[in-house]
Design a protein around this motif. Sequence first.
Motif, PDB file in Angstrom:
ATOM      1  N   SER B 140       0.824  -1.215   0.000  1.00 26.11           N
ATOM      2  CA  SER B 140       0.000   0.000   0.000  1.00 26.11           C
ATOM      3  C   SER B 140       0.850   1.253   0.000  1.00 26.11           C
ATOM      4  O   SER B 140       0.385   2.319  -0.390  1.00 26.11           O
ATOM      5  N   GLN B 141       2.116   1.123   0.457  1.00 27.89           N
ATOM      6  CA  GLN B 141       2.987   2.297   0.401  1.00 27.89           C
ATOM      7  C   GLN B 141       3.377   2.635  -1.029  1.00 27.89           C
ATOM      8  O   GLN B 141       3.724   3.768  -1.342  1.00 27.89           O
ATOM      9  N   GLN B 142       3.317   1.613  -1.881  1.00 28.79           N
ATOM     10  CA  GLN B 142       3.617   1.850  -3.310  1.00 28.79           C
ATOM     11  C   GLN B 142       2.522   2.674  -3.966  1.00 28.79           C
ATOM     12  O   GLN B 142       2.768   3.470  -4.843  1.00 28.79           O
ATOM     13  N   GLN B 143       1.274   2.432  -3.485  1.00 23.95           N
ATOM     14  CA  GLN B 143       0.146   3.112  -4.123  1.00 23.95           C
ATOM     15  C   GLN B 143       0.082   4.561  -3.681  1.00 23.95           C
ATOM     16  O   GLN B 143       0.308   4.876  -2.511  1.00 23.95           O
ATOM     17  N   ALA B 144      -0.250   5.408  -4.599  1.00 20.96           N
ATOM     18  CA  ALA B 144      -0.352   6.824  -4.263  1.00 20.96           C
ATOM     19  C   ALA B 144      -1.740   7.112  -3.697  1.00 20.96           C
ATOM     20  O   ALA B 144      -2.722   6.508  -4.123  1.00 20.96           O
ATOM     21  N   GLY B 145      -1.769   8.021  -2.743  1.00 25.82           N
ATOM     22  CA  GLY B 145      -3.057   8.447  -2.183  1.00 25.82           C
ATOM     23  C   GLY B 145      -3.693   7.460  -1.233  1.00 25.82           C
ATOM     24  O   GLY B 145      -4.845   7.613  -0.855  1.00 25.82           O
ATOM     25  N   VAL B 146      -2.940   6.419  -0.876  1.00 21.62           N
ATOM     26  CA  VAL B 146      -3.490   5.426   0.054  1.00 21.62           C
ATOM     27  C   VAL B 146      -2.750   5.522   1.386  1.00 21.62           C
ATOM     28  O   VAL B 146      -1.520   5.591   1.410  1.00 21.62           O
ATOM     29  N   THR B 147      -3.488   5.586   2.441  1.00 18.18           N
ATOM     30  CA  THR B 147      -2.884   5.695   3.771  1.00 18.18           C
ATOM     31  C   THR B 147      -3.146   4.419   4.553  1.00 18.18           C
ATOM     32  O   THR B 147      -4.194   3.806   4.410  1.00 18.18           O
ATOM     33  N   ASN B 148      -2.174   4.057   5.390  1.00 21.27           N
ATOM     34  CA  ASN B 148      -2.395   2.982   6.350  1.00 21.27           C
ATOM     35  C   ASN B 148      -2.794   3.611   7.674  1.00 21.27           C
ATOM     36  O   ASN B 148      -2.248   4.644   8.058  1.00 21.27           O
ATOM     37  N   VAL B 149      -3.761   2.989   8.345  1.00 18.32           N
ATOM     38  CA  VAL B 149      -4.342   3.628   9.524  1.00 18.32           C
ATOM     39  C   VAL B 149      -4.269   2.705  10.728  1.00 18.32           C
ATOM     40  O   VAL B 149      -4.499   1.501  10.615  1.00 18.32           O
ATOM     41  N   ASP B 168       5.247   5.798  13.420  1.00 17.31           N
ATOM     42  CA  ASP B 168       6.278   6.694  12.939  1.00 17.31           C
ATOM     43  C   ASP B 168       7.223   5.970  11.979  1.00 17.31           C
ATOM     44  O   ASP B 168       7.522   6.450  10.879  1.00 17.31           O
ATOM     45  N   LYS B 169       7.672   4.791  12.370  1.00 20.49           N
ATOM     46  CA  LYS B 169       8.691   4.088  11.590  1.00 20.49           C
ATOM     47  C   LYS B 169       8.114   3.415  10.349  1.00 20.49           C
ATOM     48  O   LYS B 169       8.763   3.301   9.328  1.00 20.49           O
ATOM     49  N   LEU B 170       6.871   2.903  10.483  1.00 23.65           N
ATOM     50  CA  LEU B 170       6.321   2.148   9.344  1.00 23.65           C
ATOM     51  C   LEU B 170       5.335   2.970   8.514  1.00 23.65           C
ATOM     52  O   LEU B 170       4.584   2.425   7.713  1.00 23.65           O
ATOM     53  N   LYS B 171       5.332   4.285   8.777  1.00 25.70           N
ATOM     54  CA  LYS B 171       4.507   5.222   7.997  1.00 25.70           C
ATOM     55  C   LYS B 171       3.035   4.838   8.004  1.00 25.70           C
ATOM     56  O   LYS B 171       2.387   4.700   6.963  1.00 25.70           O
ATOM     57  N   VAL B 390      -7.810   4.032   2.106  1.00 26.86           N
ATOM     58  CA  VAL B 390      -7.147   3.355   3.223  1.00 26.86           C
ATOM     59  C   VAL B 390      -6.587   2.018   2.759  1.00 26.86           C
ATOM     60  O   VAL B 390      -7.292   1.234   2.110  1.00 26.86           O
ATOM     61  N   GLY B 391      -5.310   1.798   3.041  1.00 26.22           N
ATOM     62  CA  GLY B 391      -4.685   0.526   2.699  1.00 26.22           C
ATOM     63  C   GLY B 391      -4.896  -0.479   3.814  1.00 26.22           C
ATOM     64  O   GLY B 391      -5.964  -1.071   3.944  1.00 26.22           O
ATOM     65  N   VAL B 392      -3.873  -0.592   4.659  1.00 24.12           N
ATOM     66  CA  VAL B 392      -3.993  -1.499   5.801  1.00 24.12           C
ATOM     67  C   VAL B 392      -4.628  -0.724   6.950  1.00 24.12           C
ATOM     68  O   VAL B 392      -4.245   0.408   7.223  1.00 24.12           O
ATOM     69  N   ILE B 393      -5.632  -1.330   7.584  1.00 23.43           N
ATOM     70  CA  ILE B 393      -6.214  -0.684   8.760  1.00 23.43           C
ATOM     71  C   ILE B 393      -6.096  -1.624   9.958  1.00 23.43           C
ATOM     72  O   ILE B 393      -6.423  -2.794   9.877  1.00 23.43           O
ATOM     73  N   PHE B 394      -5.526  -1.066  11.030  1.00 20.05           N
ATOM     74  CA  PHE B 394      -5.421  -1.817  12.284  1.00 20.05           C
ATOM     75  C   PHE B 394      -6.550  -1.346  13.189  1.00 20.05           C
ATOM     76  O   PHE B 394      -6.743  -0.136  13.365  1.00 20.05           O
ATOM     77  N   LEU B 395      -7.304  -2.284  13.735  1.00 18.63           N
ATOM     78  CA  LEU B 395      -8.386  -1.928  14.653  1.00 18.63           C
ATOM     79  C   LEU B 395      -8.081  -2.600  15.990  1.00 18.63           C
ATOM     80  O   LEU B 395      -8.220  -3.802  16.134  1.00 18.63           O
ATOM     81  N   SER B 396      -7.624  -1.787  16.928  1.00 19.33           N
ATOM     82  CA  SER B 396      -7.141  -2.375  18.167  1.00 19.33           C
ATOM     83  C   SER B 396      -8.080  -2.079  19.327  1.00 19.33           C
ATOM     84  O   SER B 396      -8.376  -0.925  19.607  1.00 19.33           O
TER      85      SER B 396
END
Lengths: 225, 949
Positions: B140-149, B168-171, B390-396
């Motif tokens: 998902s970091q390759q794709q433009a306009g996609v954020t991981n949350v 911070d480290k894994l954007k 949204v690319g990868v979403i973590f729901l904790s």
Amino acid sequence: MQKLIIIAAIVGFFGFFLALGAGYAYTWYDYETMREQPIAFDHKIHAGQLGVPCSDCHNAAAISRQATMPAVQKCASCHKAIQVRLEELIEFEIEKIEAEKEKIASDFADGKITAAERDNKLVKKDRELARKDRELDPVRRKNLQKIKEHVDKQEPIAWVRVHALPSHVYFSHKPHIKQNIECTTCHGRVEWMGIARQVAPLTMGWCVSCHKSRNAPHDCTTCHQ
Amino acid sequence: MNRREFLKVLGLTTTATVGTSCLEEYHWLGNKPKKIVSPALSPEESVIPGKAVHYTSTCSECPAHCGLLVKVMDGNPVKLEGNPDHPVNHGKLCLRGQAALTRLYHPKRVRAPQAQSGGKWQEITWDEVCKRIAEALAASQQQAGVTNVYLASRTTGHVAEAIGMFCDKLKVTRWPEYEPFAHAALREAYRKLFGRADIPAYKIAKSDFLLTIGADILETFVSPVFYAQQFASAKQDTKWQWTHVEPHLSLTGLKATQRLVAQAGSEVHLLSFLIRQLAKSFKKNLPEEVWQLVPEQPLEKVAALTGIAREKLASLATKLQTAGHPLIIVGGIALAHGSGREAALLGALLQYGLGMLGDTVDFAAAEDYSHVGSMLDMQKLNAMLREKKVGVIFLSRTDPLATLPDSSQFGENLRHATLRVGLGDFLDATMQACDLVLPLSHSLESFGYVASGKHLKSVVQSTLPTLYQTRQEDDILLQLVQKAGEAAASQQIVASRDKAKEFLKQGYVVEESVSVPVELNAEALVAARQDWQVKDTLPTPCTLVAVPSLRSFDGRSHMLQLLEEIPDPLSTISYGQWLSVSREDAAKLKLADGDVVELSGHSMASSLSVFTVKLPVKLQPLLPQGSLSLHINASIFSKMAFDPRCGELVAVWEKAEMRKTGERVALPILGASPYQEGRGILAGSKKSHHTQEDKHGHDHVHRDEKDAKSLYPKHANKDYRWAMAIDLDLCSGCSACVAACYIENNVPLTGAEQHLYGREMSWIRLEPYVSEGGEETVQTQPMLCQHCESAPCEPVCPVFAAYHNEEGLNVQVYNRCVGTRFCANNCPYKVRRFNWFGHNLPSPTDKMVNPDVTVRGRGIMEKCTFCVQRIREAKEIAKDENRLVRDGEMVPACMQTCPNNAIVFGNILDTNSRIYQIIHAEKVHRVLEEFGTEPAVYYLAKKREKKDA
């Protein structure tokens, strides 16, 4: 037909009680029976011959409700110090005798001794070897081997419980030890037993009779939890 | 049925009973030894089998983070108690805190990481989890306009630092944390006015007059145990006064000295009235523009808008004016409506004006809500998901699917994320919508620390090795960070966790804080005028309010059966959902308990918030006419909207309608009647039909010991006579004692069906009775075995299973009991419980069993024992030191946890004991004393009077 029913009823009636009796006998629990343990721990040697006090291994009896079983490492630490050293010594001696035997053979080859002398000496050495071998008891070796395995695998030993109380009973070793009750009062002469077994019935009547005779509290809540 | 059939049935049932009873634990075949004794390989010095060890830790059941002392026996945590030194809870816990242990041992916890493919769950390894997440993140970091949350619920302490480092480290974008009850309006108000988006600590104990508007401080508001403790200490001062304003009926309101009912949504009028009235006595000057926000309104109009009587409004203003240290708390339901933001702003303004900031409102000890967002942030996230950004979403540790409104279609939108990773302990709605489910360790299996307040770190200590293949959250993140080759960051994560080692023993550490003077930002307040929203609407005929439940909070505790088993203290309903209606409204529609109504609600705040639902009703005495109230659960969450200005959930539907459907539902209402029926059960109430007996010469009411006539000889007490005193002035009905009793005494859970038969098992229950005489109020009264001196249960037992011992305890010997139930029949207090069935303990709940208390089998009668196992323990310690048990050493589980310090237990033979002092110095009441049972449980009268005065 009617006859058959009557017979069946009679057989059924008596059969029921027979089955009940059989079930009772099958599930009968004789508390004095010796239970098979994963390791044939010999109290006769430890508590008897060597005179190790009970509290050396069952060390929480004076502070907790449970007397507790010693950790495997406790067994190992003692045996490393005593038994293993002893065995090493014997094995060293065996090696020495073997070497001497070889020397006798080489002496004969060199012509230093005669055949008769050689045979005489070898018989003596073989007798010595047999005596040393006997000192390495196979049962004891097997047990020690098992302990070593448990230590290596970091695995506790699953002893079979000998003195079991129902879950509605509260029992604590601590107050009994505080009152200077000997271990043998309830557990019998364990040092004569070899593998430990239960000798006292541990029934309520048995507990209460002792409590009463010693003027100990005998309110139900003392033991019933 | 004829004679033959009768005999057949009798024979069959007898055989079946005898046959199945052989399977019970107490059978006549004796006890076969099954257990094995397996000692640890190298036992730690401190761990002795059969001896309890206490570890400090922190409760994770709600964001308050109370300090814990975890009682561990033979390697298993068996009871949670509060850490007596902890500044938040001072050794006390609420019912959810007590039930937190059942979460650890819950059979339905996720036991291993799982992946979902095609609707099927498959167990995978942790390495595989890391691989899949790392791949998805990279893609998902390759794709433009996609954020991981990364979306979590409120997180503090080392996990918060780990999340920060990881993001911070894994954007990955660290999304503002999601809490359904985020106190958004309140925080927004404090942010606007003072630049502090936190919730301050309200120092109730320091105040001399408390005004709470909507904030249910004794139930769910921010840190209920902390406030309960503050309440208990404030109550020591007899001059301390508390007024509570609410639109419905809450436990908190019942505890206040004065409870005012205000129309939901009209709090803002009340606050502007108070600001205008108190303007002269303001300690700080407000800028001129501010006054435009608070229009001067005549008293009559305010009274009409709020529904509070004029004289009461006036006296409220006077009380605030004369108080030396006033305190106003606005929160909860007072902010959950269209003008909630305004109410919060005016409340903060009033706090500022009356000089409470720095005095009774303490920002230095504020709760850390800095990472918490609001519904507005969730709306943004939802929009991003919808637009496939949204690319990868973590729901904790969060369940937005169950708590966001249906209209948001969050579940649908979530599918657009490329990978959904759920972290949690149960397969709840959100976790089921995830691709990967990563099971988290319970806090009792984790190590680190959390922040109970901004400057208060509290240790989280592992008390047992993980039961399953679970990991703590920062460990998962650590592995991902390590995999990404960030060695320095991973070391930092470990270092931050290890900080907890410094205060492991104490359990907490208070860091020095410098209190910064808080100044008013008048500009922001004036700017708020732009979308100022106050309506001059008169009370509507029917208003629905939804409030957080004491038992399940925001739904995060709903899977804990213990909390369902314990009835709601006001309605006494255990399982299921209901609608509380007032007696007047019920009479209008001819409704009785359990009648199903079709309820529709329209909220003025948002056109979205319209719904129809079918619910059974429960008549609630004292609930104001025109007010309907229910507890928020997933089905209510799905219909709630939020205020688009501050993100506060709207929980008030001003236009509600109720229609009788004619259906009926059996509700498990455990309390027989909310009224005392003239029996004088509560202290200070009159007995009606017994007074007639009195005329015939039976003066039952005030019997002295001399006059006591009993058929049975008096019991002799040797060293102890245990007794309990319960202060009803302090008891709020929070049910913490009930939960503590369940856990301490292995009380079985029976379930909804059995509750309908009236077969609940709780040894202590809360009876909400409407007080008679004087102003009508509801008082919850804990009812437990009264350990009567002349107990009616004892002489009727044919096998002497119930008997009186020399310490005054009414003992029940379980394995002697044959289950005739004569004792329960003869008990006037209905405190004896019968085991109709054996209650199996599915693994691993068997580990939770307190080994000091027998697990009762089928056919056994049981009841409160005054925690006889604790008495035994205390006596054993005393005997070691050759003395008697000292006062305060023996603390039963209910008293130990009571957040309001309402329960006192002790030995009345000791004239120096607290219990002796209380019984002899204050006016005490014993329930149904006229029966001559001479209970050992004393209730302190509601209006306390000194005996001599």
